[in-house]
Scaffold this motif. Structure first.
Motif, PDB file in Angstrom:
ATOM      1  N   PHE A   1       0.929  -1.081  -0.024  1.00 59.38           N
ATOM      2  CA  PHE A   1      -0.149   0.136   0.050  1.00 59.38           C
ATOM      3  C   PHE A   1       0.804   1.135  -0.052  1.00 59.38           C
ATOM      4  CE2 PHE A   1       0.266  -2.167   4.108  1.00 59.38           C
ATOM      5  CZ  PHE A   1       0.548  -0.810   5.212  1.00 59.38           C
ATOM      6  N   LEU A   2       1.146   1.587  -1.249  1.00 61.01           N
ATOM      7  CA  LEU A   2       1.852   2.872  -1.246  1.00 61.01           C
ATOM      8  C   LEU A   2       1.296   4.185  -0.604  1.00 61.01           C
ATOM      9  CD1 LEU A   2       3.005   2.746  -5.195  1.00 61.01           C
ATOM     10  CD2 LEU A   2       4.590   2.229  -3.266  1.00 61.01           C
ATOM     11  N   PRO A   3       2.297   4.910  -0.094  1.00 60.80           N
ATOM     12  CA  PRO A   3       3.508   5.189  -0.039  1.00 60.80           C
ATOM     13  C   PRO A   3       4.378   4.193   0.938  1.00 60.80           C
ATOM     14  CG  PRO A   3       3.050   6.823   0.982  1.00 60.80           C
ATOM     15  CD  PRO A   3       1.644   6.098   0.714  1.00 60.80           C
ATOM     16  N   ALA A   4       4.018   3.267   1.504  1.00 59.30           N
ATOM     17  CA  ALA A   4       4.504   2.423   2.454  1.00 59.30           C
ATOM     18  C   ALA A   4       5.438   1.408   1.666  1.00 59.30           C
ATOM     19  CB  ALA A   4       3.763   1.735   3.323  1.00 59.30           C
ATOM     20  N   PHE A   5       6.637   1.170   2.092  1.00 59.50           N
ATOM     21  CA  PHE A   5       7.460   0.067   1.532  1.00 59.50           C
ATOM     22  C   PHE A   5       7.599   0.238   0.163  1.00 59.50           C
ATOM     23  CE2 PHE A   5       4.754  -2.087   4.871  1.00 59.50           C
ATOM     24  CZ  PHE A   5       5.873  -2.080   6.028  1.00 59.50           C
TER      25      PHE A   5
ATOM     26  N   ASP B   1       7.318   3.789  -8.596  1.00 57.71           N
ATOM     27  CA  ASP B   1       6.378   3.697  -7.536  1.00 57.71           C
ATOM     28  C   ASP B   1       5.708   5.093  -6.968  1.00 57.71           C
ATOM     29  OD1 ASP B   1       7.131   1.072  -7.588  1.00 57.71           O
ATOM     30  OD2 ASP B   1       8.309   1.313  -5.744  1.00 57.71           O
ATOM     31  N   GLU B   2       6.022   6.075  -8.093  1.00 60.01           N
ATOM     32  CA  GLU B   2       5.323   7.448  -7.816  1.00 60.01           C
ATOM     33  C   GLU B   2       4.305   8.113  -8.478  1.00 60.01           C
ATOM     34  OE1 GLU B   2       6.119   9.328  -5.134  1.00 60.01           O
ATOM     35  OE2 GLU B   2       7.698   8.200  -4.324  1.00 60.01           O
ATOM     36  N   GLY B   3       3.794   6.859  -9.567  1.00 59.92           N
ATOM     37  CA  GLY B   3       2.789   7.352 -10.479  1.00 59.92           C
ATOM     38  C   GLY B   3       1.370   7.699  -9.563  1.00 59.92           C
TER      39      GLY B   3
ATOM     40  N   ILE C   1      -2.146   6.941  -8.788  1.00 53.40           N
ATOM     41  CA  ILE C   1      -2.869   5.558  -7.977  1.00 53.40           C
ATOM     42  C   ILE C   1      -4.315   5.664  -8.453  1.00 53.40           C
ATOM     43  CG2 ILE C   1      -3.538   4.729  -5.695  1.00 53.40           C
ATOM     44  CD1 ILE C   1      -1.284   5.961  -4.396  1.00 53.40           C
TER      45      ILE C   1
ATOM     46  N   GLN D   1      -6.277   0.861  -4.304  1.00 55.48           N
ATOM     47  CA  GLN D   1      -5.654   0.505  -3.403  1.00 55.48           C
ATOM     48  C   GLN D   1      -6.558  -0.469  -2.481  1.00 55.48           C
ATOM     49  OE1 GLN D   1      -3.798   4.108  -1.849  1.00 55.48           O
ATOM     50  NE2 GLN D   1      -2.032   2.946  -2.139  1.00 55.48           N
TER      51      GLN D   1
ATOM     52  N   PHE E   1      -1.491   4.819   8.551  1.00 58.40           N
ATOM     53  CA  PHE E   1      -1.195   3.440   8.209  1.00 58.40           C
ATOM     54  C   PHE E   1       0.110   3.194   8.156  1.00 58.40           C
ATOM     55  CE2 PHE E   1      -2.807   4.593   4.326  1.00 58.40           C
ATOM     56  CZ  PHE E   1      -1.914   4.393   3.281  1.00 58.40           C
TER      57      PHE E   1
ATOM     58  N   PRO F   1       3.993   2.030   7.874  1.00 54.44           N
ATOM     59  CA  PRO F   1       5.119   2.869   8.059  1.00 54.44           C
ATOM     60  C   PRO F   1       4.842   4.107   7.087  1.00 54.44           C
ATOM     61  CG  PRO F   1       5.826   1.354   6.834  1.00 54.44           C
ATOM     62  CD  PRO F   1       4.543   0.921   7.291  1.00 54.44           C
ATOM     63  N   ALA F   2       3.594   4.064   6.404  1.00 55.74           N
ATOM     64  CA  ALA F   2       3.430   5.243   5.507  1.00 55.74           C
ATOM     65  C   ALA F   2       3.270   6.684   6.174  1.00 55.74           C
ATOM     66  CB  ALA F   2       2.223   5.134   4.520  1.00 55.74           C
ATOM     67  N   PHE F   3       3.645   7.742   5.780  1.00 54.09           N
ATOM     68  CA  PHE F   3       3.224   9.043   6.122  1.00 54.09           C
ATOM     69  C   PHE F   3       4.032   9.255   7.652  1.00 54.09           C
ATOM     70  CE2 PHE F   3      -0.276   8.455   3.116  1.00 54.09           C
ATOM     71  CZ  PHE F   3       0.390   8.916   2.236  1.00 54.09           C
TER      72      PHE F   3
ATOM     73  N   ARG G   1      -0.380  13.048  -1.931  1.00 49.49           N
ATOM     74  CA  ARG G   1       0.093  11.858  -2.826  1.00 49.49           C
ATOM     75  C   ARG G   1      -1.162  11.251  -3.732  1.00 49.49           C
ATOM     76  NH1 ARG G   1       0.991   9.035  -5.868  1.00 49.49           N
ATOM     77  NH2 ARG G   1       2.443   6.986  -6.094  1.00 49.49           N
ATOM     78  N   GLY G   2      -2.183  11.443  -3.457  1.00 48.45           N
ATOM     79  CA  GLY G   2      -3.267  11.222  -3.963  1.00 48.45           C
ATOM     80  C   GLY G   2      -3.630   9.403  -3.708  1.00 48.45           C
TER      81      GLY G   2
ATOM     82  N   LYS H   1      -5.647   6.320  -2.279  1.00 49.50           N
ATOM     83  CA  LYS H   1      -6.961   5.894  -2.172  1.00 49.50           C
ATOM     84  C   LYS H   1      -7.430   5.020  -0.983  1.00 49.50           C
ATOM     85  CE  LYS H   1      -7.703   7.194  -6.492  1.00 49.50           C
ATOM     86  NZ  LYS H   1      -8.397   8.489  -6.883  1.00 49.50           N
ATOM     87  N   ILE H   2      -6.545   5.178  -0.020  1.00 46.73           N
ATOM     88  CA  ILE H   2      -6.864   4.495   1.388  1.00 46.73           C
ATOM     89  C   ILE H   2      -6.241   5.441   2.557  1.00 46.73           C
ATOM     90  CG2 ILE H   2      -7.483   2.267   1.067  1.00 46.73           C
ATOM     91  CD1 ILE H   2      -4.411   1.510   1.456  1.00 46.73           C
TER      92      ILE H   2
ATOM     93  N   HIS I   1     -11.561   3.674   2.723  1.00 41.84           N
ATOM     94  CA  HIS I   1     -11.211   4.044   1.279  1.00 41.84           C
ATOM     95  C   HIS I   1     -11.400   5.565   1.283  1.00 41.84           C
ATOM     96  CE1 HIS I   1     -10.334   0.255  -0.706  1.00 41.84           C
ATOM     97  NE2 HIS I   1     -10.980  -0.427   0.096  1.00 41.84           N
TER      98      HIS I   1
END
Lengths: 279, 279, 279, 279
Positions: free
Chosen positions: A190-194, A223-225, A227, A230, C190, C192-194, C206-207, C209-210, C234
């Protein structure tokens, strides 16, 4: 009487909906579904209109719409025509299989023209389901040469989108540029994680309680395009890396197939680095 | 410049969107969001339009819209005004508390005028949070008398909706008729499963792996009114009836509060025994 | 006959379950629920056993268990006793309210001893619900002084856990050390994101979706402590930062309250930087 | 050293875990995972134990376990051996395809011996993926004759489970009896809602906001067998029956495959009309 999907994006201003619907009325078109969105930050307007009518004069309709819209407007008139795609893979079967099954039973909303892999492992399966498979070796070759061969194959087909269904090679900025807005990737977190390599290993090390996946358009920033979709699913301490990978594959295929359905139905606009998705 | 929400429902016919947007343009109104839906089965058209402009002449606007719509059209022009509600309860606190907390911190999107209960147990809590509490005893009285007293209290307030927040008395057809389309109930199962009494006991006996809740408008058919929102959550063999009730309460309050938010923002149409919800 | 929860963690070796259950049998204890886990990476064994019996001799039982377990074992015998907590807040009410409501109606599984805030805004609400509120100003004071005052208040109460319910000050390593394994935080993404400040603004830019939230034990690495629970929900292009914050608050309170329930029922072990959660 | 899964169910009494683990210790078996559950209503005890050791003497081990358990105990020692299944279908491909894909790539946890259909439409696809397909016509024949032919085919294979992957014929009580506890069905609704025919049509008419699916063991009460797994997904007013069916298929295949994974890993006990599932 047939059906037309109209996609419009333009700088926002007062009266756009009125202007657009008046033009459609003049052309005797009946609106059956309409969605719009104003991106306040970028002062941009987006609309998707499904309508029925007599479409002999789409060129004139487009011209009339552009006349009534601000400078910089993009108008896209899409007749009911199935999209055509190429699928790029490496070794994992789960996303490819979901695509090929729906392709086989004509429920994908697109037609798979070919599968291209940098290994041979998925050839047999692909061919069983009646789709041509092309092997492009990446070993001992530089990226330019590798991508040249990919393009040579893709060019033989009339392709609307390239779907990276767990294709584990990073594409160059040049390649991406050549298919701008047409490459869809599934990323296994689940971007932007990992971001980057081995997200399930990272997830395991961090001890997260959810894993996820992200479908996005490919830009030259890895990985930055933008989304598209998700989803996440729960994991617990019983999940090792192997179990996370296994469970993650179910999320990956769900996320990718949802994104493809939305794209194939012309429901997705790209706005800067984000998407507007009219579900 | 202020904001107006326009709700229109009418028999479907060609050109409705065009007609409506033309009238709005004539009145110099700017559409900021528009949603529409055609119920093909019932040939009914619904739209919700948020617009900005100068609204001195809402009566004239409504007249103009009706002139341009088929017979049987309903047009509702709603200025930005907070809804006012009464909440009916029995003994359970979880839904009431969620409502009163948001009311206290002004994030409910409505203002709670009073709480009416057929027990005294929730009086103390309600009054702590500054809302008047009225006790109406149902013991040893017939339903007509009980409901007469409910009405006598409600009439003292200017109320847009009655919210049944785990109110465990069945209301008569007459009472429901008096507040047609204005009573919202939370039912403690994913309807239509487990209609009637003791749904968690029923769920336990059946050995289901999900429980759920349903928010719906109340009609004179018990548990059969138009559904607004539903959610489920997972249970397993470790859940006895008590654990299902406990877990179910979390779903119930989530479902009810989501429904209320949608209703208070004028996003819900009733169409026969269903709802059209413009999220 | 009363109930006892036994928590054991120790280096893994063959025969642990057998050894443990034999000791329990010798003490005439009846196992009513038992969960165990082996962390293969760290060769660590964890078990949670709920049993009934006569517990006059818990000291002797603990001794006997330790005799039959490898060096380094930790044995924790927990009689049925409600946990006591202090809650730290800043300005946002949503997590605090959820805690105080359940505290008021005795369904929290713990008893709130006090609320401490670095603003006054939540005093009135807290006191209405019968819990003492302490204000500790952080302005113009260094962190050591600020935390000294926090501790002075906490020390007056017999507290098992500190719950950071949207407490927006970063605690020093010293403070965290003093309450090691006893501070639970809700992070508004969530992980480690953000990581870090303004996650909803980051999510919007970042746009995604979750959006999501994470409850975790606090260690001296900010946002890096062992994760207890996480959920996502979502969002789409219609969500601005404000809407993400609003929707995120619902996830935050759900995640925090789930984590608290698990901790208060002694279902959570910390193993290195991860948790083992016996649901 | 190899692995053994031990399944035990018996009337509940004090000391069962201790008795069982003592027997395992005597046989030098090492417990690597253990789950247990007491069904209080039926006073029944269930445990699933994964252990490693030397299994030359499984007969003796079983005998020893039975000696130490109350009358009526069932003990099942399961060596690591892949299950074998037959799949019954009608016309819909989505569940069958998911099964055959995983079978093809050896990730199903079972081996598909054959597919039997009462139409020919899925023959080609099945055979492409290397599995024998048998057509059994139901037209103009009574149920006994039809089922006789089914059995004649099944008997040719060594089959642990029959999977009804959208098999739209109702099986007789006799047939079900012959494969008691061995038939798994996917029902296209969240039972007990929408029992019987055409659940999506029923869901559409009722205006529900969720649809779902249920995997269950088949008993002679149609749609009333023990439930293994259930999931739901959200729908709204835009979903006609066709869209519900399409979306429902995604839920159906997810629910069925989850159930199969649990069954193939020996994680599911049947207890009366319910299941105990050790995830």
């Amino acid at each position: 009487m047939n059906e037309l999907t109209i996609l419009i994006s333009c700088p926002d201003q007062v009266g756009l909906v009125t202007n657009i619907t008046r033009v459609l009325a003049t052309h005797q078109l009946n609106i059956i579904a309409m969605r719009e969105f104003v991106d306040e930050a970028n002062k941009a307007f987006f609309t998707r209109i499904a309508c029925t009518g007599d479409f002999n004069e789409t060129a004139k309709l487009k011209e009339k719409l552009l006349e009534n819209l601000p400078n910089g407007a993009e108008v896209n008139l899409i007749a009911q025509k199935e999209k055509q795609i190429a699928v790029l893979v490496t070794k994992e079967y789960h996303c490819l299989a979901e695509i090929l099954i729906k392709n086989h039973f004509k429920t994908l909303g697109a037609s798979v023209q070919c599968v291209i892999g940098n290994y041979e492992v998925l050839r047999d399966f692909t061919e069983k389901l009646g789709v041509p498979y092309f092997y492009v070796d990446h070993n001992g070759r530089d990226k330019a040469e590798f991508e040249q061969e990919l393009k040579a194959i893709i060019t033989n087909f009339d392709v609307d989108y390239l779907v990276l269904a767990k294709f584990m090679r990073i594409l160059s900025a040049d390649f991406v540029q050549d298919y701008a807005g047409k490459i869809i990737n599934i990323h296994h977190s689940f971007l932007p994680a990992f971001i980057g390599a081995n997200p399930y290993r990272q997830a395991f090390e961090r001890g997260v309680k959810i894993i996820g996946a992200t479908a996005h358009f490919v830009t030259d920033n890895l990985d930055e395009g933008p989304i598209i979709t998700q989803h996440t699913s729960h994991v617990d301490h019983n999940f090792g890396v192997k179990e996370m990978v296994r469970s993650g594959k179910e999320v990956e295929k769900k996320v990718l197939l949802e994104a493809l359905e939305l794209v194939f139905e012309d429901r997705v606009f790209v706005s800067g680095n984000k998407t507007v998705v009219f579900k």
